[in-house]
Design a protein around this motif. Structure first.
Motif, PDB file in Angstrom:
ATOM      1  N   ARG A 122      -5.383 -10.164   0.422  1.00 41.98           N
ATOM      2  CA  ARG A 122      -5.669 -11.183   1.438  1.00 41.98           C
ATOM      3  C   ARG A 122      -6.406 -10.550   2.616  1.00 41.98           C
ATOM      4  O   ARG A 122      -7.388 -11.107   3.121  1.00 41.98           O
ATOM      5  CB  ARG A 122      -4.365 -11.829   1.886  1.00 41.98           C
ATOM      6  N   PHE A 123      -5.933  -9.388   3.050  1.00 44.40           N
ATOM      7  CA  PHE A 123      -6.610  -8.685   4.148  1.00 44.40           C
ATOM      8  C   PHE A 123      -8.001  -8.200   3.731  1.00 44.40           C
ATOM      9  O   PHE A 123      -8.924  -8.151   4.555  1.00 44.40           O
ATOM     10  CB  PHE A 123      -5.768  -7.495   4.615  1.00 44.40           C
ATOM     11  N   ARG A 124      -8.151  -7.842   2.482  1.00 43.93           N
ATOM     12  CA  ARG A 124      -9.459  -7.366   2.012  1.00 43.93           C
ATOM     13  C   ARG A 124     -10.485  -8.498   1.973  1.00 43.93           C
ATOM     14  O   ARG A 124     -11.673  -8.272   2.236  1.00 43.93           O
ATOM     15  CB  ARG A 124      -9.311  -6.747   0.612  1.00 43.93           C
ATOM     16  N   THR A 125     -10.033  -9.700   1.648  1.00 43.04           N
ATOM     17  CA  THR A 125     -10.967 -10.829   1.562  1.00 43.04           C
ATOM     18  C   THR A 125     -11.148 -11.537   2.910  1.00 43.04           C
ATOM     19  O   THR A 125     -12.154 -12.215   3.110  1.00 43.04           O
ATOM     20  CB  THR A 125     -10.464 -11.851   0.528  1.00 43.04           C
ATOM     21  N   GLN A 126     -10.171 -11.400   3.812  1.00 45.22           N
ATOM     22  CA  GLN A 126     -10.253 -12.023   5.137  1.00 45.22           C
ATOM     23  C   GLN A 126     -10.245 -10.922   6.186  1.00 45.22           C
ATOM     24  O   GLN A 126      -9.211 -10.562   6.745  1.00 45.22           O
ATOM     25  CB  GLN A 126      -9.089 -13.000   5.351  1.00 45.22           C
ATOM     26  N   ALA A 127     -11.427 -10.388   6.425  1.00 40.14           N
ATOM     27  CA  ALA A 127     -11.553  -9.203   7.269  1.00 40.14           C
ATOM     28  C   ALA A 127     -11.122  -9.442   8.708  1.00 40.14           C
ATOM     29  O   ALA A 127     -10.720  -8.506   9.409  1.00 40.14           O
ATOM     30  CB  ALA A 127     -13.004  -8.707   7.243  1.00 40.14           C
ATOM     31  N   ASP A 128     -11.193 -10.686   9.173  1.00 38.59           N
ATOM     32  CA  ASP A 128     -10.848 -10.963  10.570  1.00 38.59           C
ATOM     33  C   ASP A 128      -9.353 -11.119  10.798  1.00 38.59           C
ATOM     34  O   ASP A 128      -8.911 -11.148  11.947  1.00 38.59           O
ATOM     35  CB  ASP A 128     -11.555 -12.250  11.039  1.00 38.59           C
ATOM     36  N   GLN A 129      -8.576 -11.220   9.755  1.00 41.38           N
ATOM     37  CA  GLN A 129      -7.141 -11.426   9.916  1.00 41.38           C
ATOM     38  C   GLN A 129      -6.455 -10.113  10.276  1.00 41.38           C
ATOM     39  O   GLN A 129      -6.572  -9.118   9.570  1.00 41.38           O
ATOM     40  CB  GLN A 129      -6.522 -12.006   8.640  1.00 41.38           C
ATOM     41  N   LYS A 130      -5.745 -10.130  11.403  1.00 44.37           N
ATOM     42  CA  LYS A 130      -5.108  -8.919  11.904  1.00 44.37           C
ATOM     43  C   LYS A 130      -3.620  -8.854  11.593  1.00 44.37           C
ATOM     44  O   LYS A 130      -3.012  -7.777  11.682  1.00 44.37           O
ATOM     45  CB  LYS A 130      -5.299  -8.818  13.428  1.00 44.37           C
ATOM     46  N   GLU A 131      -3.035  -9.997  11.252  1.00 48.37           N
ATOM     47  CA  GLU A 131      -1.597 -10.030  11.009  1.00 48.37           C
ATOM     48  C   GLU A 131      -1.269 -11.203  10.099  1.00 48.37           C
ATOM     49  O   GLU A 131      -1.918 -12.245  10.167  1.00 48.37           O
ATOM     50  CB  GLU A 131      -0.838 -10.141  12.332  1.00 48.37           C
ATOM     51  N   PHE A 132      -0.276 -11.005   9.270  1.00 45.90           N
ATOM     52  CA  PHE A 132       0.167 -12.079   8.383  1.00 45.90           C
ATOM     53  C   PHE A 132       1.690 -12.118   8.388  1.00 45.90           C
ATOM     54  O   PHE A 132       2.348 -11.081   8.263  1.00 45.90           O
ATOM     55  CB  PHE A 132      -0.351 -11.858   6.961  1.00 45.90           C
ATOM     56  N   VAL A 133       2.237 -13.312   8.555  1.00 43.39           N
ATOM     57  CA  VAL A 133       3.686 -13.505   8.602  1.00 43.39           C
ATOM     58  C   VAL A 133       4.077 -14.446   7.473  1.00 43.39           C
ATOM     59  O   VAL A 133       3.426 -15.476   7.252  1.00 43.39           O
ATOM     60  CB  VAL A 133       4.136 -14.088   9.953  1.00 43.39           C
TER      61      VAL A 133
END
Length: 290
Positions: A122-133
């Protein structure tokens, strides 16, 4: 339908609506606060890991550079230090876990399992995402997790993880040439994942909710009893007596006692008005008879 029954029916409707509304609002609020508490604990644990990584990289690693020429010391690796320190913490709090989940790790213990790999991708495909809960079921119940991407931003990291040929011989001797290579600059290679149990905060929220609802219902019941007693003493009983007197007078009974009241409220005013009306009626009958 009697007045007291009508009053209690309306009070019951208000009571049920009030309890349901207050229960829904309070339950949602308590659950939200419990989850926020868990999230705060997770973020605090994450910040501890970040602080340990920075301390290891800035202060421990420079002290051991000479020894690293002869043998690889994993204590110089920020990820290793953070994992070890928080693993020690998890001995006291076993449900609190920290992992630097990596798709292609040097240390096999850091390899991401399926749900962790989904987060990394998910982080690899959404480069702008800094955190996931998110939430998941763990062996001890429901758990909340917070994840942040591990991105290669320092080119110095590639000296150990670009190719097997470029990696220090001491690293190869310790971990072998099969894993932890092929990393690229600015690539997301894993995720920091902190998992915190939700069972205790949610249980406290449930207990608080039960106490609050029990207190609320008790207050409503006490108010209902007091209102019923007041309504009976101040309204129902005098109105019932007055209505009986009025009914006997309307039937022409001659010796009906007067309704005596010393009050100056609406019931007292009504009784005095009725007494005056009765006296006027008696005088009119006497005038007709004479």
């Amino acid at each position: 339908m009697r007045l007291l029954f009508k009053f209690n029916l309306i009070f019951l409707v208000v009571f049920v609506a009030g309890v349901l509304g207050a229960g829904k609002i309070s339950y949602d609020l308590l659950q939200s606060n419990a989850k926020q508490e868990v999230l705060n604990h997770a973020r605090l644990t994450m910040e501890k890991a970040v602080a340990i990584r920075a301390y290891t990289n800035d202060q421990i690693r420079p002290l051991l550079e000479t020894q690293m020429k002869y043998t690889f010391l994993p204590q110089t690796v920020p990820a290793y230090s953070a994992t070890e320190v928080l693993a020690t913490l998890s001995k006291t709090f076993p449900d609190y876990t920290y992992k630097e989940a990596t798709l292609n790790p040097t240390n096999p213990r850091d390899r991401a399992v399926d749900w962790e790999a989904d987060i990394v991708n998910r982080f690899r495909t959404q480069a702008d995402q800094k955190e996931f809960v998110g939430e998941r079921e763990s062996g001890t119940g429901r758990a909340l997790y917070i994840a942040r991407p591990l991105r290669i931003t320092n080119a110095a990291c590639l000296s150990c993880h670009s190719t097997v040929e470029a990696a220090p011989r001491t690293l190869i001797d310790k971990y072998g040439p099969a894993n932890g290579f092929g990393w690229q600059l600015n690539e997301v290679i894993g995720a920091q994942v902190v998992s915190v149990p939700m069972a205790l905060p949610l249980a406290r929220a449930e207990q608080t909710f039960k106490v609050f609802m029990g207190s609320l219902i008790g207050i409503f019941v006490a108010i209902g009893i007091v209102l019923n007693v007041m309504l009976y003493l101040l309204v129902i009983r005098p109105v019932t007596t007055l209505s009986k007197v009025a009914n006997r007078v309307s039937l022409g009974e001659p010796d009906v006692p007067e309704f005596n009241t010393k009050g100056s409220d609406e019931i007292g005013t009504l009784a005095k008005s009725f007494a005056r009306m009765r006296n006027s009626l008696d005088q009119a009958i006497k005038m007709i008879d004479t």
